[in-house]
Scaffold this motif. Structure first.
Motif, PDB file in Angstrom:
ATOM      1  N   ILE A  82       0.838  -1.202   0.000  1.00  5.99           N
ATOM      2  CA  ILE A  82       0.000   0.000   0.000  1.00  5.99           C
ATOM      3  C   ILE A  82       0.870   1.247   0.000  1.00  5.99           C
ATOM      4  O   ILE A  82       0.667   2.162  -0.801  1.00  5.99           O
ATOM      5  N   THR A  83       1.857   1.282   0.883  1.00  7.07           N
ATOM      6  CA  THR A  83       2.751   2.440   0.975  1.00  7.07           C
ATOM      7  C   THR A  83       3.471   2.679  -0.344  1.00  7.07           C
ATOM      8  O   THR A  83       3.519   3.814  -0.844  1.00  7.07           O
ATOM      9  N   LYS A  84       4.021   1.629  -0.917  1.00 14.04           N
ATOM     10  CA  LYS A  84       4.754   1.755  -2.186  1.00 14.04           C
ATOM     11  C   LYS A  84       3.825   2.228  -3.299  1.00 14.04           C
ATOM     12  O   LYS A  84       4.191   3.092  -4.102  1.00 14.04           O
ATOM     13  N   ALA A  85       2.604   1.677  -3.362  1.00 14.46           N
ATOM     14  CA  ALA A  85       1.650   2.052  -4.408  1.00 14.46           C
ATOM     15  C   ALA A  85       1.223   3.512  -4.269  1.00 14.46           C
ATOM     16  O   ALA A  85       1.145   4.235  -5.272  1.00 14.46           O
ATOM     17  N   LEU A  86       0.958   3.948  -3.053  1.00 12.46           N
ATOM     18  CA  LEU A  86       0.547   5.340  -2.845  1.00 12.46           C
ATOM     19  C   LEU A  86       1.661   6.304  -3.224  1.00 12.46           C
ATOM     20  O   LEU A  86       1.407   7.374  -3.776  1.00 12.46           O
ATOM     21  N   ASN A  87       2.907   5.912  -2.961  1.00  9.25           N
ATOM     22  CA  ASN A  87       4.053   6.756  -3.311  1.00  9.25           C
ATOM     23  C   ASN A  87       4.392   6.707  -4.800  1.00  9.25           C
ATOM     24  O   ASN A  87       5.155   7.541  -5.278  1.00  9.25           O
ATOM     25  N   ALA A  88       3.862   5.726  -5.510  1.00  8.37           N
ATOM     26  CA  ALA A  88       4.164   5.559  -6.939  1.00  8.37           C
ATOM     27  C   ALA A  88       2.964   5.963  -7.806  1.00  8.37           C
ATOM     28  O   ALA A  88       2.671   5.325  -8.805  1.00  8.37           O
ATOM     29  N   GLY A  89       2.267   7.004  -7.413  1.00  7.70           N
ATOM     30  CA  GLY A  89       1.155   7.503  -8.221  1.00  7.70           C
ATOM     31  C   GLY A  89      -0.217   7.117  -7.706  1.00  7.70           C
ATOM     32  O   GLY A  89      -1.231   7.547  -8.253  1.00  7.70           O
ATOM     33  N   GLY A  90      -0.273   6.325  -6.648  1.00  9.89           N
ATOM     34  CA  GLY A  90      -1.553   5.883  -6.115  1.00  9.89           C
ATOM     35  C   GLY A  90      -2.409   7.000  -5.547  1.00  9.89           C
ATOM     36  O   GLY A  90      -3.626   6.979  -5.685  1.00  9.89           O
ATOM     37  N   ARG A  91      -1.786   7.973  -4.924  1.00 12.32           N
ATOM     38  CA  ARG A  91      -2.559   9.100  -4.377  1.00 12.32           C
ATOM     39  C   ARG A  91      -3.247   9.865  -5.503  1.00 12.32           C
ATOM     40  O   ARG A  91      -4.419  10.225  -5.387  1.00 12.32           O
ATOM     41  N   ASP A  92      -2.529  10.120  -6.581  1.00  9.06           N
ATOM     42  CA  ASP A  92      -3.129  10.812  -7.727  1.00  9.06           C
ATOM     43  C   ASP A  92      -4.220   9.964  -8.363  1.00  9.06           C
ATOM     44  O   ASP A  92      -5.250  10.473  -8.797  1.00  9.06           O
ATOM     45  N   TRP A  93      -3.997   8.652  -8.429  1.00  2.79           N
ATOM     46  CA  TRP A  93      -4.997   7.740  -8.991  1.00  2.79           C
ATOM     47  C   TRP A  93      -6.273   7.788  -8.156  1.00  2.79           C
ATOM     48  O   TRP A  93      -7.376   7.863  -8.690  1.00  2.79           O
ATOM     49  N   LEU A  94      -6.134   7.768  -6.820  1.00  2.00           N
ATOM     50  CA  LEU A  94      -7.303   7.859  -5.937  1.00  2.00           C
ATOM     51  C   LEU A  94      -8.026   9.193  -6.119  1.00  2.00           C
ATOM     52  O   LEU A  94      -9.254   9.244  -6.140  1.00  2.00           O
ATOM     53  N   LYS A  95      -7.272  10.280  -6.269  1.00  2.00           N
ATOM     54  CA  LYS A  95      -7.886  11.596  -6.506  1.00  2.00           C
ATOM     55  C   LYS A  95      -8.655  11.602  -7.820  1.00  2.00           C
ATOM     56  O   LYS A  95      -9.718  12.205  -7.920  1.00  2.00           O
ATOM     57  N   SER A  96      -8.121  10.925  -8.842  1.00  2.00           N
ATOM     58  CA  SER A  96      -8.807  10.887 -10.136  1.00  2.00           C
ATOM     59  C   SER A  96     -10.119  10.123 -10.025  1.00  2.00           C
ATOM     60  O   SER A  96     -11.085  10.430 -10.723  1.00  2.00           O
ATOM     61  N   ARG A  97     -10.198   9.133  -9.139  1.00  2.00           N
ATOM     62  CA  ARG A  97     -11.459   8.412  -8.893  1.00  2.00           C
ATOM     63  C   ARG A  97     -12.492   9.356  -8.308  1.00  2.00           C
ATOM     64  O   ARG A  97     -13.622   9.373  -8.730  1.00  2.00           O
ATOM     65  N   LYS A  98     -12.076  10.147  -7.323  1.00  2.00           N
ATOM     66  CA  LYS A  98     -13.003  11.068  -6.675  1.00  2.00           C
ATOM     67  C   LYS A  98     -13.443  12.156  -7.638  1.00  2.00           C
ATOM     68  O   LYS A  98     -14.598  12.537  -7.669  1.00  2.00           O
ATOM     69  N   ALA A  99     -12.499  12.647  -8.467  1.00  2.00           N
ATOM     70  CA  ALA A  99     -12.847  13.687  -9.433  1.00  2.00           C
ATOM     71  C   ALA A  99     -13.818  13.151 -10.476  1.00  2.00           C
ATOM     72  O   ALA A  99     -14.768  13.826 -10.857  1.00  2.00           O
ATOM     73  N   GLY A 100     -13.596  11.920 -10.930  1.00  2.00           N
ATOM     74  CA  GLY A 100     -14.488  11.307 -11.918  1.00  2.00           C
ATOM     75  C   GLY A 100     -15.869  11.066 -11.357  1.00  2.00           C
ATOM     76  O   GLY A 100     -16.882  11.262 -12.012  1.00  2.00           O
ATOM     77  N   ALA A 101     -15.938  10.671 -10.086  1.00  2.00           N
ATOM     78  CA  ALA A 101     -17.231  10.399  -9.450  1.00  2.00           C
ATOM     79  C   ALA A 101     -18.006  11.695  -9.230  1.00  2.00           C
ATOM     80  O   ALA A 101     -19.204  11.750  -9.460  1.00  2.00           O
ATOM     81  N   SER A 102     -17.327  12.752  -8.810  1.00  2.00           N
ATOM     82  CA  SER A 102     -18.043  14.009  -8.572  1.00  2.00           C
ATOM     83  C   SER A 102     -18.416  14.684  -9.883  1.00  2.00           C
ATOM     84  O   SER A 102     -19.405  15.371  -9.965  1.00  2.00           O
ATOM     85  N   GLY A 103     -17.648  14.445 -10.930  1.00  2.00           N
ATOM     86  CA  GLY A 103     -17.963  15.010 -12.236  1.00  2.00           C
ATOM     87  C   GLY A 103     -19.162  14.369 -12.893  1.00  2.00           C
ATOM     88  O   GLY A 103     -19.825  14.947 -13.736  1.00  2.00           O
ATOM     89  N   ASP A 104     -19.477  13.130 -12.474  1.00  2.00           N
ATOM     90  CA  ASP A 104     -20.615  12.420 -13.055  1.00  2.00           C
ATOM     91  C   ASP A 104     -21.935  12.836 -12.429  1.00  2.00           C
ATOM     92  O   ASP A 104     -22.991  12.616 -12.993  1.00  2.00           O
ATOM     93  N   GLN A 105     -21.888  13.409 -11.236  1.00  2.00           N
ATOM     94  CA  GLN A 105     -23.107  13.737 -10.518  1.00  2.00           C
ATOM     95  C   GLN A 105     -23.551  15.155 -10.806  1.00  2.00           C
ATOM     96  O   GLN A 105     -22.773  16.076 -10.778  1.00  2.00           O
ATOM     97  N   GLY A 106     -24.821  15.311 -11.074  1.00  2.00           N
ATOM     98  CA  GLY A 106     -25.405  16.638 -11.227  1.00  2.00           C
ATOM     99  C   GLY A 106     -25.048  17.359 -12.498  1.00  2.00           C
ATOM    100  O   GLY A 106     -25.264  18.541 -12.612  1.00  2.00           O
ATOM    101  N   MET A 107     -24.461  16.691 -13.458  1.00  2.00           N
ATOM    102  CA  MET A 107     -24.118  17.381 -14.705  1.00  2.00           C
ATOM    103  C   MET A 107     -24.830  16.764 -15.872  1.00  2.00           C
ATOM    104  O   MET A 107     -25.204  15.746 -16.018  1.00  2.00           O
TER     105      MET A 107
END
Length: 107
Positions: A82-107
């Protein structure tokens, strides 16, 4: 044979939803994206084989809501993965999930 590095699946897929739970170390309890489409076990199998995530599996006896004996399975990633994955782009990947989910709602 060299060990392959894990690959992040599409952020807004069922595989992405399961991996996000594994990376966040939260419990997965039949979330909406999985119902009626594919089993959790099939998604975990794909994450292991196609995406090279070293997911650990632990099964144990349990009881169903109606009292029948059954088996429960818990899936997890080792803390160092988990630590290695988060440090290797995982945090940005998780943020992209949240951005994609919020972009789908209400638009």
């Amino acid at each position: 044979m060299p060990k392959k590095s894990p690959i992040f699946p599409g952020p807004n897929t069922s595989r992405g939803a399961v991996l996000a739970v594994l990376l966040s170390n939260e419990d997965q309890l039949g979330s909406e994206p999985l119902r009626g489409r594919i089993t959790l076990a099939a998604i975990v199998r794909a994450l292991k084989r196609k995406y090279h995530w070293p997911i650990e599996t632990e099964s144990f006896p349990s009881n169903s809501a109606d009292g029948r004996a059954t088996w429960a399975t818990v899936y997890s990633l080792p803390a160092e993965v988990i630590t290695k994955a988060l440090n290797a782009g995982g945090r940005d990947w998780l943020k992209s999930r949240k951005a994609g989910a919020s972009g789908d709602q209400g638009m």
